[in-house]
Design an enzyme around this catalytic site. Structure first.
Site, PDB file in Angstrom:
ATOM      1  N   HIS A  54      87.961  45.099  67.207  1.00 34.11           N
ATOM      2  CA  HIS A  54      88.378  45.881  66.036  1.00 34.11           C
ATOM      3  C   HIS A  54      88.115  45.070  64.781  1.00 34.11           C
ATOM      4  CE1 HIS A  54      91.927  43.394  66.726  1.00 34.11           C
ATOM      5  NE2 HIS A  54      92.427  43.767  65.566  1.00 34.11           N
ATOM      6  N   HIS A  56      89.903  43.693  62.229  1.00 33.40           N
ATOM      7  CA  HIS A  56      90.758  42.768  61.475  1.00 33.40           C
ATOM      8  C   HIS A  56      90.104  41.394  61.349  1.00 33.40           C
ATOM      9  CE1 HIS A  56      94.501  45.446  62.348  1.00 33.40           C
ATOM     10  NE2 HIS A  56      93.805  45.835  61.302  1.00 33.40           N
ATOM     11  N   ASP A  58      91.044  38.353  61.435  1.00 31.86           N
ATOM     12  CA  ASP A  58      91.290  37.285  62.413  1.00 31.86           C
ATOM     13  C   ASP A  58      90.595  37.561  63.750  1.00 31.86           C
ATOM     14  OD1 ASP A  58      93.138  39.422  62.756  1.00 31.86           O
ATOM     15  OD2 ASP A  58      94.478  38.120  63.908  1.00 31.86           O
ATOM     16  N   HIS A  59      89.736  38.585  63.782  1.00 30.03           N
ATOM     17  CA  HIS A  59      88.913  38.861  64.969  1.00 30.03           C
ATOM     18  C   HIS A  59      87.415  38.853  64.642  1.00 30.03           C
ATOM     19  CE1 HIS A  59      92.339  40.055  67.572  1.00 30.03           C
ATOM     20  NE2 HIS A  59      92.896  40.174  66.374  1.00 30.03           N
ATOM     21  N   HIS A 110      96.132  50.470  67.723  1.00 28.15           N
ATOM     22  CA  HIS A 110      96.343  49.351  66.792  1.00 28.15           C
ATOM     23  C   HIS A 110      95.567  49.644  65.497  1.00 28.15           C
ATOM     24  CE1 HIS A 110      96.718  45.307  65.269  1.00 28.15           C
ATOM     25  NE2 HIS A 110      95.425  45.096  65.353  1.00 28.15           N
ATOM     26  N   ASP A 134      93.732  43.531  70.378  1.00 25.71           N
ATOM     27  CA  ASP A 134      95.118  43.703  69.943  1.00 25.71           C
ATOM     28  C   ASP A 134      95.712  45.005  70.467  1.00 25.71           C
ATOM     29  OD1 ASP A 134      94.800  41.348  68.648  1.00 25.71           O
ATOM     30  OD2 ASP A 134      95.084  42.122  66.625  1.00 25.71           O
ATOM     31  N   HIS A 172      95.802  37.706  71.156  1.00 27.91           N
ATOM     32  CA  HIS A 172      96.797  36.793  70.565  1.00 27.91           C
ATOM     33  C   HIS A 172      97.695  36.232  71.660  1.00 27.91           C
ATOM     34  CE1 HIS A 172      96.332  37.620  66.212  1.00 27.91           C
ATOM     35  NE2 HIS A 172      95.940  38.813  66.615  1.00 27.91           N
TER      36      HIS A 172
HETATM   37 ZN   LIG Z   1      94.372  43.289  64.723  1.00 26.07          ZN
END
Ligand SMILES: [Zn+2]
Length: 256
Positions: A54, A56, A58-59, A110, A134, A172
């Site tokens: 996805h 975001h 942090d990915h 998410h 996530d 995570h």
């Molecule tokens: Zn995320």
């Protein structure tokens, strides 16, 4: 043999390299490009693909640098928000990585465009592997952004329907917190108690808590256990439809 290399990143992210064939690897959610390049060098691997679950940061934060450094493809479903995307996939698509087949499972919830990447069991990968981003965590699930509870509930059920031995690699490490939350809604679950002890030990030793298995998740993850009487009793929702129990669990976890 297929092999997963886990790269902890930032405070609680997991990046994965999946090694296949002769010295090749694909990366899942490689948000930290320097950590990934170091792991590729250390293991003598060349990067062929980035699989983004996805959008975001942090990915996907490492996508552009890794694409530039290695010439790899960037694969994902969120056409507007995944940097460097040059191969768009959708639910039911299958892509190849050497001998491995990677099945795309759309799991909106998410975000509205999340996908998971599932490698069924094979000669090189005897249990099968799913990268859940996530969507599904160990004993938990992602927060809902912009979709309704039923949509996310249906997505989690798609993952729960995969073979029980499938190894689960999530985006995570919220494992300790998720087991602690699980015990607030199902205090008599001895498996959760045991796994919380193990997760605390792993966290103290700085070792990853992945992988889990879908079998383990079904025994411990409250978001996959909405039909368990003790959980329904705790929530005072004995007769509610499953997705409403799920929604209430998610609400409680948001403020846990
Ligand atoms: Zn995320």
């Amino acid at each position: 043999m297929g092999r997963v290399i886990t790269i902890p990143a930032f405070s609680d992210n997991y990046i994965y390299l999946y090694q296949y064939g002769k010295g090749k690897a694909f990366a899942v959610d490689p948000a930290d490009s320097s950590a990934v390049l170091a792991a590729l060098r250390k293991n003598g691997l060349s990067l062929t693909m980035i699989l983004s679950t996805h959008c975001h940061y942090d990915h996907v934060g490492g996508n552009l640098e890794l694409k530039k450094a290695t010439g790899c493809e960037v694969i994902g479903a969120d056409t507007r928000r995944i940097p460097g995307l040059n191969r768009v996939v959708a639910d039911g698509d299958i892509i190849s990585a050497g001998p491995e087949q990677i099945h795309i499972i759309a799991t909106p919830g998410h975000t509205d465009k999340d996908v998971c990447y599932y490698l069924p069991a094979s000669a090189d990968n005897p249990h099968g592997t799913v990268f859940t981003g996530d969507t599904l965590f160990i004993a938990g699930c992602g927060r809902r952004f912009g979709t309704d509870a039923l949509t996310m509930w249906n997505s989690l059920n798609k993952l729960a329907a995969l073979p029980p031995d499938t190894r689960v690699y999530c985006g995570h490490d919220y494992t300790v917190e998720d087991y602690e939350f699980a015990l607030t809604v199902e205090p008599a679950n001895d498996t959760v108690k045991q796994l919380l002890l193990k997760a605390n030990q792993a966290s103290a030793a700085g070792t990853p808590t992945v992988p889990s298995t879908l079998k383990q998740e079904k025994l411990t993850n409250p978001f996959l256990r909405v039909d368990i009487p003790q959980i329904r009793q705790t929530l005072n929702m004995l007769k509610s439809p499953p997705h409403e129990v799920f929604a209430e669990l998610r609400r409680r976890k948001d403020v846990f």
